[in-house]
Scaffold this motif. Structure first.
Motif, PDB file in Angstrom:
ATOM      1  N   ASP A 194       0.862  -1.191   0.000  1.00  0.00           N
ATOM      2  CA  ASP A 194       0.000   0.000   0.000  1.00  0.00           C
ATOM      3  C   ASP A 194       0.899   1.242   0.000  1.00  0.00           C
ATOM      4  OD1 ASP A 194      -2.267   1.542   0.094  1.00  0.00           O
ATOM      5  OD2 ASP A 194      -2.586   1.309   2.255  1.00  0.00           O
ATOM      6  N   HIS A 198       1.331   4.019  -2.845  1.00  0.00           N
ATOM      7  CA  HIS A 198       1.140   5.455  -2.544  1.00  0.00           C
ATOM      8  C   HIS A 198       2.254   6.261  -3.201  1.00  0.00           C
ATOM      9  CE1 HIS A 198      -1.201   4.542   1.442  1.00  0.00           C
ATOM     10  NE2 HIS A 198      -1.948   4.416   0.374  1.00  0.00           N
ATOM     11  N   HIS A 258      -5.661   2.985  -6.616  1.00  0.00           N
ATOM     12  CA  HIS A 258      -6.505   3.186  -5.433  1.00  0.00           C
ATOM     13  C   HIS A 258      -7.976   3.339  -5.809  1.00  0.00           C
ATOM     14  CE1 HIS A 258      -3.029   3.310  -2.882  1.00  0.00           C
ATOM     15  NE2 HIS A 258      -3.835   3.372  -1.833  1.00  0.00           N
ATOM     16  N   HIS A 272      -7.922  -3.502   1.743  1.00  0.00           N
ATOM     17  CA  HIS A 272      -7.250  -2.492   0.925  1.00  0.00           C
ATOM     18  C   HIS A 272      -5.895  -2.967   0.374  1.00  0.00           C
ATOM     19  CE1 HIS A 272      -6.428   1.639  -0.241  1.00  0.00           C
ATOM     20  NE2 HIS A 272      -5.253   1.566   0.353  1.00  0.00           N
ATOM     21  N   ASN A 276      -5.268  -3.528  -3.525  1.00  0.00           N
ATOM     22  CA  ASN A 276      -4.292  -2.701  -4.252  1.00  0.00           C
ATOM     23  C   ASN A 276      -3.336  -3.566  -5.058  1.00  0.00           C
ATOM     24  OD1 ASN A 276      -5.084  -0.203  -3.401  1.00  0.00           O
ATOM     25  ND2 ASN A 276      -3.549  -0.027  -1.795  1.00  0.00           N
TER      26      ASN A 276
END
Ligand code: NAD
Ligand code: ZN
Length: 356
Positions: A194, A198, A258, A272, A276
């Motif tokens: 994650d 990002h 996302h 999540h 992802n």
């Protein structure tokens, strides 16, 4: 460039063993003998060693929270009611101990104690009117950046969307790398990715500026050290990568992965991190170098992803999933520019979901 003026966490404790200082930190908040503090702790720790180390006092409320599903607005409302029933006055603090889900639960509950109605009324940007109860985040998984961000992401009947506001930001975070030690390796990887994603989405987005780049590049370097090299101090590095990744997207945004992953969590209840990973694996066209490096990290860490996850989805669910993804307008704009709607059509999103 959009000029932002955002709030950040005001107090940060970092380092192995700093969890032991929590009692001292909270003592400053306990005003009198009626004061109480609420501990919301991931139930994976119930009955384990960490539960013996919680600085819970006799007036306090300790509640283990379940995150088998990502936090739903009904769950937040029920927890808020439970705290209101526990006492006729507000707690002096809400302490969230767990991964991104538990930290988001703590943020959302601290907001809902001082704002009327249901949490689903506040999903969106800057809808919260009143400051939250003092709230503390203590991660036991690193990667989401929830410890740094101004959002608490919730699922409601029609959407997955955060409560985004300056009041959402934690007042205090306690970053103790020792707390990551028990995490299963696949979960550590999914949540760690994650953070990696990002960085890739922030660094390749149209909203990028020097502030986001500074945090994003450092977080990316740390992710590489953790997942590609056989070095030491990986929990320390991952914890700082997560925080820096969160700071990077605070002034930019995430992107295509996302937006698609929110749809997966909403429709398929995928968490999540793994959502992802599944989405990112199909985005080589948009993030070529990032996706190749991600696959290399998966191989190095011995991680395999589930395949054909969308094959049994009926049309109705698929359309809902596309709706949820399309709601995330700033993410698409960051990834593809102001003209994103002509590039990312419903048909293209459906195609991408079908590839997963
Ligand atoms: P998680 O909190 O959903 O937890 C995943 C699993 O790991 C759970 O079963 C949990 O019980 C377990 N777990 C947690 N810590 C553990 C430990 N130390 N040892 C053993 N098991 C442990 O996972 P996550 O990836 O950290 O968080 C995902 C959530 O964070 C999603 O709900 C997502 O929407 C949210 N999120 C929030 C932000 C934000 O800025 N607020 C950003 C990204 C994601
Ligand atoms: Zn994320």
């Amino acid at each position: 460039m959009i000029l932002r003026n955002f709030k950040t966490v005001s107090h940060i404790s970092f380092g192995r063993g700093c969890f032991e200082r929590l009692d001292e930190i909270l003592a400053q908040k306990r005003k009198n003998s009626n004061s109480f503090i609420v501990f919301l702790v991931d139930d994976v720790f119930s009955g384990g060693k960490l539960s013996d180390r919680l600085p819970v006092r006799s007036h306090d409320l300790l509640s283990y929270v379940n995150v088998d599903n990502e936090p739903e607005t009904t769950y937040i409302d029920a927890l808020t009611d439970k705290i209101r029933a526990f006492s006729d006055h507000l707690p002096e603090g809400i302490i969230g101990i767990g991964g991104g889900s538990t930290m988001d639960i703590a943020k959302a509950v601290s907001l809902m104690l001082t704002n009327p109605g249901s949490s689903k009324e506040y999903q969106g940007w800057d809808l919260i009117k009143n400051p939250a109860v003092y709230h503390v985040g203590i991660p036991t998984l690193s990667g989401t950046g929830a410890e740094a961000s101004r959002t608490a992401i919730l699922i409601s009947p029609e959407k997955k969307l955060g409560i985004n506001s300056d009041f959402t930001v934690f007042d205090q975070i306690v970053l103790d790398p020792d707390l990551l030690s028990g995490a299963p390796s696949h979960q550590r990887f999914h949540t760690g990715m994650d953070c990696y994603i990002h960085c890739i989405e922030s660094l390749s987005g149209t909203y990028l500026n020097a502030f986001s780049r500074a945090y994003g590049e450092k977080a990316l370097d740390l992710c590489r050290e953790v997942f590609l090299e056989d070095g030491t101090d990986t929990d320390e590095k991952l914890m700082m990568a997560s925080y820096f990744g969160g700071m990077s997207i605070a002034y930019s945004q995430v992107g295509i992965c996302h937006a698609l992953s929110y749809g997966l969590s909403y429709a398929l209840k995928l968490h999540h991190g793994i959502g992802n990973c599944i989405a990112f694996n199909q985005l080589e066209q948009y993030y070529p170098a990032g996706v190749r490096e991600f696959r290399f990290m998966m191989k190095k860490q011995g991680i395999k992803l589930p395949r054909d996850i969308a094959k049994d989805i009926d049309d109705d669910k698929m359309e809902k999933m596309i709706n949820v993804a399309l709601m995330l307008e700033p993410l698409w704009e960051n990834a593809l520019g102001a003209d994103w709607q002509s590039i990312m059509t419903r048909d293209r999103i459906r195609e991408l979901y079908q590839m997963m």
